[in-house]
Motif scaffolding. Sequence first.
Motif, PDB file in Angstrom:
ATOM      1  N   UNK A   1       0.807  -1.303   0.141  1.00  0.00           N
ATOM      2  CA  UNK A   1       0.052  -0.052  -0.100  1.00  0.00           C
ATOM      3  C   UNK A   1       0.886   1.389   0.084  1.00  0.00           C
ATOM      4  N   UNK A   2       2.020   1.297  -0.185  1.00  0.00           N
ATOM      5  CA  UNK A   2       2.871   2.109  -0.338  1.00  0.00           C
ATOM      6  C   UNK A   2       4.008   2.122  -1.616  1.00  0.00           C
ATOM      7  N   UNK A   3       4.321   2.835  -2.267  1.00  0.00           N
ATOM      8  CA  UNK A   3       5.271   2.961  -3.479  1.00  0.00           C
ATOM      9  C   UNK A   3       6.254   4.180  -3.160  1.00  0.00           C
ATOM     10  N   UNK A   4       7.656   3.812  -3.258  1.00  0.00           N
ATOM     11  CA  UNK A   4       8.441   4.909  -3.165  1.00  0.00           C
ATOM     12  C   UNK A   4       9.722   4.838  -4.244  1.00  0.00           C
ATOM     13  N   UNK A   5       9.725   5.520  -4.924  1.00  0.00           N
ATOM     14  CA  UNK A   5      11.012   5.399  -6.134  1.00  0.00           C
ATOM     15  C   UNK A   5      11.766   6.724  -5.963  1.00  0.00           C
ATOM     16  N   UNK A   6      12.800   6.490  -6.785  1.00  0.00           N
ATOM     17  CA  UNK A   6      13.705   7.711  -6.993  1.00  0.00           C
ATOM     18  C   UNK A   6      14.270   7.652  -8.546  1.00  0.00           C
ATOM     19  N   UNK A   7      14.770   8.744  -9.017  1.00  0.00           N
ATOM     20  CA  UNK A   7      15.182   8.743 -10.411  1.00  0.00           C
ATOM     21  C   UNK A   7      15.765   9.972 -10.857  1.00  0.00           C
ATOM     22  N   UNK A   8      16.347  10.055 -11.974  1.00  0.00           N
ATOM     23  CA  UNK A   8      16.871  11.206 -12.496  1.00  0.00           C
ATOM     24  C   UNK A   8      16.112  11.699 -14.030  1.00  0.00           C
TER      25      UNK A   8
ATOM     26  N   UNK B   1      13.799  12.901  -6.735  1.00  0.00           N
ATOM     27  CA  UNK B   1      14.875  13.256  -7.571  1.00  0.00           C
ATOM     28  C   UNK B   1      16.127  12.554  -6.803  1.00  0.00           C
ATOM     29  N   UNK B   2      16.818  12.050  -7.530  1.00  0.00           N
ATOM     30  CA  UNK B   2      18.342  11.561  -7.113  1.00  0.00           C
ATOM     31  C   UNK B   2      18.849  10.270  -7.449  1.00  0.00           C
TER      32      UNK B   2
END
Lengths: 413, 163
Positions: A54-61, A85-86
């Motif tokens: 029930x939770x999604x966390x992502x990072x990217x550039x 961002x990162x």
Amino acid sequence: MNAGASGWVRDACAIVGIGETGYSKSSGMTTRALAGAAIRRAVADAGMRPADIDGLLSHGMNDSPVSNLVAADLGIRPNFFMDCVGGGASAEALVALAVGLIVTGQCRTVAVYRAMNGFSGTRTGGTNRNAIPVISGQDLYSRPFGWSSPAQTFAPCFMRHMHDFGTRSEQAAMVRVFQSEHAAKNPKALYRAPVTADDVLSSRMIATPLHLLDCCVETDSGTCLIITGREHAHDCRCHPVMIRSVLGRVCKPRNDLHFEWGPITESAAVYAKDRLWAQAGLGPDDVDVTAAYDAFTYTSLMLLEDYGFCAKGEGGGYVSDGRTRLGGSRPNNTSGGLLCEGYSNGMNLIIENVRQLRHDADDGCPIDSTGRRVHTHDHSAAGGCRQVQDAEVAANLAWGNPGMGSASVLVRG
Amino acid sequence: MADAPRYLGYELSIDPQDTASRDFFRFCREHQLHLQCCGSCSRLRYPPSPGCPFCGSDGYTWIPVDGSGVIHSYTEVHHAVSAPMKPFVPYVVAIVELANQRDDPAAGAAIRIPGNLVTADGNLNIGDLRWGIDSPVRIVFSDVSDEIAIPLWTPLEASRFIS
């Protein structure tokens, strides 16, 4: 807030699932598909269904899908999703956020993921799709000098380290040498051929003092961690790994070009160190296995110093005398790390330490009739085992740039 | 509208709202190094920023600063990732430390200004000039447009030799 353990929720959450798509130079998939594949694998590894997330966390550039799209691909309707961002030092930041979401009751189980076509799509070094040379904003103070890639911009730290402490390229090269031995025991690794220090030193120069083999290669990969509360952790399919301590993102007092705030031979880790260990109630001597961010050989060396595994300036000796090799007193980057397994902005370093703490490294050891891998702990080339015997405590030391970092301490549940 | 300013094949663009960068590069165009001086704690800072990293104040003035320093560290780039730099490899990026404000407000802090190491007339090919960590350098400017010049560094002995 002063550095210290006050208020930190030690072992409140656990990593209960890990997923990887594999590490390649050409995934042949969109990053959205990579993300879905990694999450599905991690959910299955945890013994869960996607709807349990029930939770999604992502990072990217700006090279990765937003997580509400990915959620829909999996039939997940999240109570919380966030894309930050990162690159480096982001994985632990998301682990820290996941802990916060879970202990405050906003989510029950969180998927932390990174999906990147790091080689076939957007290169971190500013080539491919990012190559259009219009320079504005903060970049006006660096890019006109042909100073943009991580190798180019971090290298002055390493040059000064060599100048101040007598660190030698031969010593840094051993980071690659030992990790290539580790990668030879990892069927997933992108670079499995053992290399020698001479191979590193004779590879072409990228930006002094970094040779080609001092640098990792951006990689296509999807990677995922499933994090849930302690009370659910033992219901999962695999042995849980507790989040003993985490420092999400820490930076030097100033960070624009990495060099405003010295000594430049120190990374932001010096601001994270005291709090990391106080939260953990442990210190470097308690750690069985490390994953010190090895975007470059030297980053690993500096981080191990800055988190107190050796005295400042002695990192060259620490990474070259055999301690960090499988069979040594505290192996580092047992999967082959970013240099050899593949580059996923550090997610794969966490995944490897989870495997180590499960006592379930996916090496070439025999699998018994119950499907369980029987580790021999024979770390020779012929033995092929990369499981650290009785590993109980692992440290992940991450690097975003010389002025930004993050870290975690994981323990076997 | 004039053509966009170009430097070594790069297009440079200063956002009209980025007044600190506009001012910094205008001073460079006058071949002067000016740095922001905090209106509250009087410390200098680089690169330009809207707030003081030492005290958090947002007031500042520009003051002229002596454009000489020493090479604190450097890298010699052999692999240029961006096309405009490929003709120039190997080139040097030096981190130049000014004498002002060294170890202020903390040990290891200093004003450090990265830039290419060049000949006195701005050539990235520095040939066999002798230099290294702690070598003294002085600032030189490469004009880009009426509004912009790029600050670069040249070894002091080399500049004497050439002139």
